[in-house]
Design a protein around this motif. Structure first.
Motif, PDB file in Angstrom:
ATOM      1  N   GLN A 256     -10.223 -31.251 -82.531  1.00 54.70           N
ATOM      2  CA  GLN A 256      -9.624 -30.356 -83.515  1.00 54.70           C
ATOM      3  C   GLN A 256      -8.319 -30.926 -84.061  1.00 54.70           C
ATOM      4  O   GLN A 256      -7.992 -30.727 -85.234  1.00 54.70           O
ATOM      5  CB  GLN A 256      -9.392 -28.984 -82.881  1.00 54.70           C
ATOM      6  CG  GLN A 256     -10.687 -28.222 -82.600  1.00 54.70           C
ATOM      7  CD  GLN A 256     -10.477 -26.971 -81.780  1.00 54.70           C
ATOM      8  OE1 GLN A 256      -9.441 -26.798 -81.130  1.00 54.70           O
ATOM      9  NE2 GLN A 256     -11.463 -26.082 -81.774  1.00 54.70           N
TER      10      GLN A 256
ATOM     11  N   LYS B  44      -9.576 -35.039 -85.398  1.00 57.71           N
ATOM     12  CA  LYS B  44     -10.803 -35.199 -86.194  1.00 57.71           C
ATOM     13  C   LYS B  44     -11.672 -36.353 -85.687  1.00 57.71           C
ATOM     14  O   LYS B  44     -12.416 -36.987 -86.454  1.00 57.71           O
ATOM     15  CB  LYS B  44     -10.491 -35.398 -87.680  1.00 57.71           C
ATOM     16  CG  LYS B  44      -9.601 -34.314 -88.271  1.00 57.71           C
ATOM     17  CD  LYS B  44     -10.190 -32.927 -88.073  1.00 57.71           C
ATOM     18  CE  LYS B  44      -9.290 -31.836 -88.632  1.00 57.71           C
ATOM     19  NZ  LYS B  44      -9.796 -30.469 -88.322  1.00 57.71           N
TER      20      LYS B  44
ATOM     21  N   LYS C  59     -14.748 -38.196 -84.177  1.00 55.10           N
ATOM     22  CA  LYS C  59     -16.178 -37.923 -84.162  1.00 55.10           C
ATOM     23  C   LYS C  59     -16.733 -38.081 -82.752  1.00 55.10           C
ATOM     24  O   LYS C  59     -16.250 -38.889 -81.964  1.00 55.10           O
ATOM     25  CB  LYS C  59     -16.893 -38.855 -85.141  1.00 55.10           C
ATOM     26  CG  LYS C  59     -16.511 -38.591 -86.593  1.00 55.10           C
ATOM     27  CD  LYS C  59     -17.318 -39.444 -87.546  1.00 55.10           C
ATOM     28  CE  LYS C  59     -16.980 -39.105 -88.991  1.00 55.10           C
ATOM     29  NZ  LYS C  59     -17.768 -39.930 -89.948  1.00 55.10           N
TER      30      LYS C  59
ATOM     31  N   LEU D 185     -17.932 -32.870 -87.100  1.00 56.99           N
ATOM     32  CA  LEU D 185     -17.606 -34.138 -86.441  1.00 56.99           C
ATOM     33  C   LEU D 185     -18.749 -34.633 -85.563  1.00 56.99           C
ATOM     34  O   LEU D 185     -18.580 -35.587 -84.800  1.00 56.99           O
ATOM     35  CB  LEU D 185     -16.327 -33.986 -85.609  1.00 56.99           C
ATOM     36  CG  LEU D 185     -15.073 -33.579 -86.389  1.00 56.99           C
ATOM     37  CD1 LEU D 185     -13.901 -33.356 -85.440  1.00 56.99           C
ATOM     38  CD2 LEU D 185     -14.729 -34.639 -87.436  1.00 56.99           C
TER      39      LEU D 185
END
Length: 278
Positions: free
Chosen positions: A100, A103, A105, A126
């Motif tokens: 959060q 960001k 992935k 993500l």
């Protein structure tokens, strides 16, 4: 004659300035081509590539053996990828909070990714096809900076949150991470010894093996030493021990087992919070 000497001195001074300037430029402008590995305790690592990309593996930064866990989590301001081997809380750890904020992935099996979105609050945007895979597959990520291959593990996997019943999260696994201009790292995840580990080095030499040794829930020191013999890495670092009383395996017992089994790999025992260059 005098002007010639003066001219020679000036030429020498100019050459010296140019040489010094080049040395200063090369030492400050060119990044050190090292891969850095930081251990947060349990199975949580931060891997920084030579180009500065940041990968977090099983990122439980706030685990009981990390006295600076909360501070580490608060100051973490960059992560490009989060790799999670399976759904248990001590491996998912702080992944959602980190994602959060950064960001980052998610790199995981597709089943685990879906479970983490549905039951672990991992941001859905993500978790995409480009970073989801399955065993036998390999992903090329971060513009070729790293390759991540999915390796099976003998364990279990489920995701639980907020006291809800655990939800099936696919099969557990490990990762074989190949860093561009850097090492090849095998993170075992939680696993027992299994014979197919012999296949891993057939596709390339493993530089570093991060091996669980805690016993009770994973292989202990003796079986972990046999696993190292099968993989034959240059170096092995023990992990997943001592976090809870049940995890009784120790680096000392692991070192003894490696010697007894004639394993040639170098043992490197990291301290929680330590960062090393590979």
């Amino acid at each position: 004659m005098r002007s010639a000497k003066v001219g020679g001195v000036l030429a020498a001074l100019i050459l010296a300035v140019v040489v010094i300037g080049c040395n200063v430029f090369s030492s400050t402008a060119q990044p050190a081509l090292n891969t850095q590995l930081l251990w947060y305790g349990q199975s949580a690592f931060k891997l920084t590539t030579p180009s500065g990309k940041v990968l977090l593996i099983d990122p439980w930064l706030t685990n009981p053996v990390n006295p600076t866990g909360k501070a580490d989590l608060a100051k973490l301001d960059r992560a490009d990828l989060i790799l999670i081997t399976h759904g248990h809380f001590d491996h998912v750890g702080d992944a959602t909070a980190i994602a959060q904020k950064t960001k980052a992935k998610l790199v995981s099996t597709a089943d685990l990714g879906q479970a983490l979105v549905a039951y672990g609050s991992y941001p859905k945007d993500l978790v995409g096809l480009e970073t989801q895979g399955n065993f036998g597959g390999e992903l090329t990520l971060l513009n070729g900076d790293v390759k991540v291959a999915f390796i099976p593990a003998v364990h279990s996997s489920a995701v639980a949150s907020d006291g809800s019943p655990a939800q099936y999260a696919g099969n557990p696994g490990g990762f074989l991470i190949s860093v561009k201009n850097g090492p090849v790292i095998y993170h075992t995840g939680d696993t027992d010894l299994f014979q197919d580990m012999t296949l891993i080095p057939r596709f390339g030499k493993v530089s570093l093996m991060l091996a669980c040794i805690g016993d009770h829930f994973t292989m202990g020191p003796t079986r972990a030493a046999e696993a190292v013999k099968l993989v034959n890495p240059v170096t092995v670092i023990p992990m997943h021990f001592g976090t809870f009383p049940a995890l009784t395996g120790t680096p000392e017992a692991f070192a003894q087992a490696l010697r007894q089994q004639g394993v040639k790999s170098q043992l490197r025992v990291m301290k929680v919070g330590e960062a090393i260059k590979l």
